[in-house]
Design an enzyme around this catalytic site. Sequence first.
Site, PDB file in Angstrom:
ATOM      1  CG  ASP A 227      35.141  48.698  42.726  1.00 28.17           C
ATOM      2  OD1 ASP A 227      36.255  48.603  43.269  1.00 28.17           O
ATOM      3  OD2 ASP A 227      34.983  48.698  41.489  1.00 28.17           O
ATOM      4  CD  GLU A 323      38.732  49.456  46.230  1.00 24.92           C
ATOM      5  OE1 GLU A 323      39.447  48.459  46.037  1.00 24.92           O
ATOM      6  OE2 GLU A 323      38.267  50.147  45.315  1.00 24.92           O
ATOM      7  CB  CYS A 377      37.193  34.140  43.647  1.00 26.45           C
ATOM      8  SG  CYS A 377      35.637  33.324  43.191  1.00 26.45           S
ATOM      9  CB  CYS A 380      36.027  29.793  46.094  1.00 26.30           C
ATOM     10  SG  CYS A 380      37.192  30.355  44.822  1.00 26.30           S
ATOM     11  CB  CYS A 396      36.982  31.987  40.044  1.00 24.05           C
ATOM     12  SG  CYS A 396      37.810  31.154  41.421  1.00 24.05           S
ATOM     13  CB  CYS A 399      34.682  28.221  42.473  1.00 24.55           C
ATOM     14  SG  CYS A 399      34.570  30.024  42.263  1.00 24.55           S
ATOM     15  CG  ASP A 406      34.126  47.672  37.844  1.00 23.40           C
ATOM     16  OD1 ASP A 406      35.319  47.540  38.156  1.00 23.40           O
ATOM     17  OD2 ASP A 406      33.740  48.337  36.857  1.00 23.40           O
TER      18      ASP A 406
END
Length: 483
Positions: A227, A323, A377, A380, A396, A399, A406
């Site tokens: 990332d 990406e 997330c 989950c 999140c 959860c 990052d």
Amino acid sequence: MKKFQPQPGFVVQAYRFALDPNAAQEAALRSHCGAARAAYNWAVAWVTASWWQRKAEESYGVPEAELTQWRPWSLPSLRKAFNTAKHADLRFADWWADNSKEAYNTGLANAAAAFDNYAKSRQGKRRGRKMGAPRFKSKRKARLTCRFTTGTIRVAADGRHVTLPRLGTIRTHEPTAKLLTRVQAGTARILSATVRHERGRWFASFQVEVKRDLVRVARPEAAVGVDLGVKTLAVMADSTGEIRTVPNPGHYNQALKQLRRASRTVSRRQGPDRRTGRKPSKRWEKANAALGKLHHRVANLRQDALHKLTTAVTAEYGTVVVEDLNVAGMLRNRRLARRIADAGFGEIRRQLDCKTRQRHATRIVVADRWYPSSKTCSGCGAVKAKLPLHVRTYECDACGLVIDRDDNAARNLAALAAASTTGTGVAGDRDTPVVSKPRGADRKTRATRPRRKTETGRAGGAALPHQRQEEARDRPQAEALTL
């Protein structure tokens, strides 16, 4: 120009060396690069002359069948026309024989490529922004470069000289052992050479066909998600859950104070002015050269850091996930453009793609441009509707996971390596079946363009983009290129 296709087991690689030419050799180098620029300008003038002539004849009402014929811009056509004109044209009659034919071929090849790109852009066959018609190259601003594809191109046996057509043997600033060893062993073959002037120094780049054996990576079963960011250059999370952070060196920001001082010095000197014909002063040239050296140093530091990063990643992991960033669109943000350009997102993607294929034959996975790696997330799989850029911690709501933004994105990218066979691509949900995204949307909504008004004041419907491309594709090439 036909693209070279390497043999099986061979790759095409570039070897670049700095040159130390003497005064006579530097004058010859500049003469060859100037000849390439002159040939390019001649080709642009020769092709566009028929365009303007047809435009003038059309204004006089000349029938279509009697208009001046379009001049072709393919490399063989330009070369044939140039060989005929160089003996009669006063611009070339006295000095064209002083340089290698490769210098003129460089300019003609560049002109042919420029016209091809312009034609494809006008007809909707070229990606990216639309390109304008080729323009003349200025003697002061044009980049000094020349390419040699035939003749004597070799590296001397002493490891400190290179030989180029018509230029002779030139001493190098650094040893050429890394290329000489391969050439002597028969595992490399020189295809072409390009000389180029950058920041006050001459460089020679050799395009070489090299036999390269694939190197096994340290962890072939592991996958890593990379990332990229501005605050930290890269956050890497592998399939085992380990997370590593690579800080952003910020080479440009570190040298910004020196660059501002050097730029201020250049602005206070008497520089060139094309409107009045004023030539730059010696003090301006000296200050501008000093500024160029600072920029060159920053570029070299950035290139070295990116190569070390990409080499370490591709040598360790069997699968690399990156990406598909819209770097050109990100650079339109005036608040972040300088830092994004300094980080080199596009160069990192290019180096990873090249090194995974040619050095290790590892797998590279490119995440979809609209994949919400930061909003999803990693525990989950819940997806946030919005996550502003200033929010650096992911919390999140489903959860209760609290993790760095990052780190969360890197974990989701790493999970994409096995998404096609084991799950959804969410780090904490590897074994569940694939489910649709919230509201069934996995693409950003396309922004509607406002309807343009016609001359009568009413809102007129313009043709759709695909309709315009089809019309341009069906239109004859000559009409599509009319200025």
